[in-house]
Design a protein around this motif. Sequence first.
Motif, PDB file in Angstrom:
ATOM      1  N   ALA A 195       9.304   3.675 -10.820  1.00 31.99           N
ATOM      2  CA  ALA A 195       8.000   3.155 -10.184  1.00 31.99           C
ATOM      3  C   ALA A 195       7.584   1.529 -10.526  1.00 31.99           C
ATOM      4  N   VAL A 196       7.894   1.257 -11.694  1.00 31.57           N
ATOM      5  CA  VAL A 196       7.694  -0.251 -11.848  1.00 31.57           C
ATOM      6  C   VAL A 196       8.796  -1.116 -11.215  1.00 31.57           C
ATOM      7  N   LEU A 197       9.779  -0.833 -11.180  1.00 31.02           N
ATOM      8  CA  LEU A 197      11.028  -1.512 -10.477  1.00 31.02           C
ATOM      9  C   LEU A 197      10.636  -1.629  -8.865  1.00 31.02           C
ATOM     10  N   THR A 198      10.430  -0.518  -8.515  1.00 32.53           N
ATOM     11  CA  THR A 198      10.183  -0.443  -6.735  1.00 32.53           C
ATOM     12  C   THR A 198       9.018  -1.135  -6.641  1.00 32.53           C
ATOM     13  N   TYR A 199       7.762  -1.003  -7.380  1.00 27.34           N
ATOM     14  CA  TYR A 199       6.620  -1.538  -6.972  1.00 27.34           C
ATOM     15  C   TYR A 199       6.792  -3.292  -7.181  1.00 27.34           C
ATOM     16  N   ALA A 200       7.247  -3.496  -8.267  1.00 23.92           N
ATOM     17  CA  ALA A 200       7.666  -5.054  -8.588  1.00 23.92           C
ATOM     18  C   ALA A 200       8.187  -5.821  -7.480  1.00 23.92           C
ATOM     19  N   ARG A 201       9.288  -5.136  -7.021  1.00 29.01           N
ATOM     20  CA  ARG A 201      10.045  -5.655  -5.931  1.00 29.01           C
ATOM     21  C   ARG A 201       9.391  -5.824  -4.666  1.00 29.01           C
ATOM     22  N   ALA A 202       8.531  -4.791  -4.093  1.00 23.39           N
ATOM     23  CA  ALA A 202       7.739  -4.833  -3.209  1.00 23.39           C
ATOM     24  C   ALA A 202       6.591  -5.901  -3.324  1.00 23.39           C
ATOM     25  N   LEU A 203       5.892  -5.912  -4.466  1.00 27.58           N
ATOM     26  CA  LEU A 203       4.815  -6.948  -4.735  1.00 27.58           C
ATOM     27  C   LEU A 203       5.619  -8.174  -4.714  1.00 27.58           C
ATOM     28  N   PHE A 204       6.497  -8.672  -5.353  1.00 32.16           N
ATOM     29  CA  PHE A 204       6.796  -9.987  -5.461  1.00 32.16           C
ATOM     30  C   PHE A 204       7.645 -10.490  -4.154  1.00 32.16           C
ATOM     31  N   ALA A 205       7.811  -9.465  -3.113  1.00 29.65           N
ATOM     32  CA  ALA A 205       8.388  -9.846  -1.854  1.00 29.65           C
ATOM     33  C   ALA A 205       7.145 -10.279  -0.905  1.00 29.65           C
ATOM     34  N   THR A 206       5.959  -9.862  -1.379  1.00 26.81           N
ATOM     35  CA  THR A 206       4.827 -10.577  -0.702  1.00 26.81           C
ATOM     36  C   THR A 206       4.614 -12.146  -0.665  1.00 26.81           C
ATOM     37  N   GLY A 207       5.322 -12.539  -1.828  1.00 26.47           N
ATOM     38  CA  GLY A 207       5.101 -14.112  -1.838  1.00 26.47           C
ATOM     39  C   GLY A 207       3.938 -14.310  -2.477  1.00 26.47           C
ATOM     40  N   THR A 208       2.877 -13.637  -2.901  1.00 26.13           N
ATOM     41  CA  THR A 208       1.742 -13.937  -3.265  1.00 26.13           C
ATOM     42  C   THR A 208       1.608 -13.606  -4.947  1.00 26.13           C
ATOM     43  N   CYS A 209       2.469 -13.054  -5.289  1.00 24.19           N
ATOM     44  CA  CYS A 209       2.439 -12.538  -6.645  1.00 24.19           C
ATOM     45  C   CYS A 209       3.753 -13.181  -7.534  1.00 24.19           C
ATOM     46  N   ASN A 210       3.473 -13.906  -8.654  1.00 26.23           N
ATOM     47  CA  ASN A 210       4.661 -14.051  -9.462  1.00 26.23           C
ATOM     48  C   ASN A 210       4.738 -13.460 -11.018  1.00 26.23           C
ATOM     49  N   ALA A 211       3.853 -12.436 -11.293  1.00 26.09           N
ATOM     50  CA  ALA A 211       3.916 -11.901 -12.475  1.00 26.09           C
ATOM     51  C   ALA A 211       3.024 -10.669 -12.559  1.00 26.09           C
ATOM     52  N   GLN A 253       0.884  -1.154  -0.013  1.00 26.78           N
ATOM     53  CA  GLN A 253      -0.085  -0.076  -0.133  1.00 26.78           C
ATOM     54  C   GLN A 253       0.917   1.232  -0.057  1.00 26.78           C
ATOM     55  N   ARG A 254       2.127   0.968   0.372  1.00 29.71           N
ATOM     56  CA  ARG A 254       2.929   2.215   0.485  1.00 29.71           C
ATOM     57  C   ARG A 254       4.316   1.786   0.200  1.00 29.71           C
ATOM     58  N   VAL A 255       4.964   2.222  -1.180  1.00 31.12           N
ATOM     59  CA  VAL A 255       6.290   1.993  -1.473  1.00 31.12           C
ATOM     60  C   VAL A 255       7.311   3.118  -1.807  1.00 31.12           C
ATOM     61  N   GLU A 256       8.622   2.943  -1.415  1.00 28.56           N
ATOM     62  CA  GLU A 256       9.240   4.177  -1.698  1.00 28.56           C
ATOM     63  C   GLU A 256      10.369   3.546  -2.353  1.00 28.56           C
ATOM     64  N   GLY A 257      10.882   4.224  -3.300  1.00 31.16           N
ATOM     65  CA  GLY A 257      12.004   3.990  -4.162  1.00 31.16           C
ATOM     66  C   GLY A 257      13.140   5.031  -4.039  1.00 31.16           C
ATOM     67  N   GLU A 258      14.142   5.282  -4.657  1.00 29.99           N
ATOM     68  CA  GLU A 258      15.165   6.229  -4.640  1.00 29.99           C
ATOM     69  C   GLU A 258      14.534   7.514  -4.638  1.00 29.99           C
ATOM     70  N   ARG A 259      13.861   7.836  -5.790  1.00 23.72           N
ATOM     71  CA  ARG A 259      13.496   9.153  -5.904  1.00 23.72           C
ATOM     72  C   ARG A 259      11.942   9.159  -5.828  1.00 23.72           C
ATOM     73  N   LEU A 260      10.901   8.102  -5.615  1.00 20.43           N
ATOM     74  CA  LEU A 260       9.607   8.057  -5.799  1.00 20.43           C
ATOM     75  C   LEU A 260       9.052   7.677  -4.608  1.00 20.43           C
ATOM     76  N   LEU A 261       7.764   7.906  -4.197  1.00 20.87           N
ATOM     77  CA  LEU A 261       6.885   7.442  -3.251  1.00 20.87           C
ATOM     78  C   LEU A 261       5.723   6.914  -4.114  1.00 20.87           C
ATOM     79  N   ILE A 262       5.214   5.517  -3.735  1.00 21.70           N
ATOM     80  CA  ILE A 262       3.795   5.380  -4.180  1.00 21.70           C
ATOM     81  C   ILE A 262       3.053   5.225  -3.209  1.00 21.70           C
ATOM     82  N   ARG A 263       1.953   5.645  -3.160  1.00 21.44           N
ATOM     83  CA  ARG A 263       0.898   5.660  -2.158  1.00 21.44           C
ATOM     84  C   ARG A 263      -0.653   5.494  -2.837  1.00 21.44           C
ATOM     85  N   PRO A 264      -1.513   5.052  -1.840  1.00 17.20           N
ATOM     86  CA  PRO A 264      -2.751   5.324  -2.226  1.00 17.20           C
ATOM     87  C   PRO A 264      -3.438   6.727  -2.764  1.00 17.20           C
ATOM     88  N   THR A 265      -4.137   6.721  -3.865  1.00 15.67           N
ATOM     89  CA  THR A 265      -4.930   7.891  -4.173  1.00 15.67           C
ATOM     90  C   THR A 265      -5.904   8.369  -3.116  1.00 15.67           C
TER      91      THR A 265
END
Length: 191
Positions: free
Chosen positions: A123-139, A14-26
């Motif tokens: 944004a995609v790389l940061t969110y993908a890493r966080a999403l894959f780390a949940t262990g519930t998503c593979n693609a 629900q909230r992910v931070e990258g080097e330059r970006l923050l991804i948060r709910p709208t």
Amino acid sequence: MTDCCGHALPDLPQRVEGERLLIRPTTRADLPYLQRWWNNPAVMGPVGNVDGMQYDERDMQAWYERHVQGKPVATHFMICLRSGTQPPIGEFYIACDDRPGSISFSLLIGEVELWNKGYGREAVLTYARALFATGTCNALRMDVRRSNTRALGWCESIGFEVEHEWANGRALTLILTRSAFEGRYGPVHTR
């Protein structure tokens, strides 16, 4: 997990931070940004809305009430700069995917002056890493128009591969698997 089109979505960060970006709910406060981007033909043309979407304030409120307000888990996110007041520069939207352990998504950088600076890629790389780390998503999957060469270029540079060409030949479904991601960027440690 949340139900989407009769299928369970993987756990969504629900909230992910990258080097330059923050991804948060709208939030409702983000609607003026979205309206400006969605109504801009330069922003929406590459995804097929050559005249922009032409949403007024009522349309934006209705969209928010249908897709964001009161949802137990956010599926629409703002991509914000981490500096200063953390201004929104784009959006990241998770959509239904009928394949277990997968999500489909869309992304746009709405601030045209920030195009070609690597924000979509980050944004995609940061969110993908966080999403894959949940262990519930593979693609992760993304549908891209063939004419959107900028999006196709950064998707390819990240490691997406063509999974499907649409019958009309105008669009492609691209996929980034966890194994392809880890092959390029190193192991993802499941939380």
